[in-house]
Design a protein around this motif. Structure first.
Motif, short mmCIF file in Angstrom:
data_model
loop_
_atom_site.label_atom_id
_atom_site.label_comp_id
_atom_site.label_asym_id
_atom_site.label_seq_id
_atom_site.Cartn_x
_atom_site.Cartn_y
_atom_site.Cartn_z
N ILE A 26 0.84 -1.20 0.00
CA ILE A 26 0.00 0.00 0.00
C ILE A 26 0.87 1.25 0.00
O ILE A 26 2.02 1.22 0.42
N MET A 28 0.43 4.92 1.73
CA MET A 28 -0.37 5.62 2.72
C MET A 28 0.18 7.03 2.88
O MET A 28 1.39 7.24 2.91
N SER A 33 -4.44 7.79 5.07
CA SER A 33 -5.35 7.36 4.01
C SER A 33 -4.58 6.49 3.03
O SER A 33 -3.47 6.85 2.61
N VAL A 34 -5.16 5.37 2.66
CA VAL A 34 -4.53 4.48 1.68
C VAL A 34 -4.77 5.08 0.30
O VAL A 34 -5.91 5.26 -0.13
N ARG A 35 -3.68 5.39 -0.39
CA ARG A 35 -3.76 5.97 -1.73
C ARG A 35 -3.82 4.91 -2.81
O ARG A 35 -4.44 5.10 -3.84
N ARG A 37 -3.44 0.39 -3.39
CA ARG A 37 -3.27 -0.95 -2.83
C ARG A 37 -3.00 -1.89 -4.00
O ARG A 37 -3.76 -1.93 -4.96
#
Length: 76
Positions: A26, A28, A33-35, A37
């Motif tokens: 990921i 982040m 916030s996960v940008r 994956r």
């Protein structure tokens, strides 16, 4: 490879989960916030194949982050 959120020039961290069947990576941002994956199967063929798979996934994540204008802060 599809970014979940657009980049905003922030600092990002690459996170990795290496398992027996998959490698999950990921990107982040500073707000957790996960940008992005990405998931790949764990390569078969020994340590060298696994290392190459991890490096390839990290490279993809970093390229996507840089393309969005973000700068890497670390890998975990």
């Amino acid at each position: 490879m599809t970014p979940i959120n657009s980049g905003s020039g922030s600092r990002i961290v690459v996170g990795l989960d290496l398992g027996g069947t998959k490698i999950l990576g990921i990107l982040m941002d500073e707000q957790a916030s996960v940008r992005l994956r990405l998931r790949r199967p764990t390569p078969i063929g020994g340590n060298g194949a696994v290392r190459d798979g991890v490096l390839s996934l990290v490279s993809e994540l970093l390229q996507a982050g840089r393309a969005a204008g973000d700068s890497p802060a670390g890998i975990a």
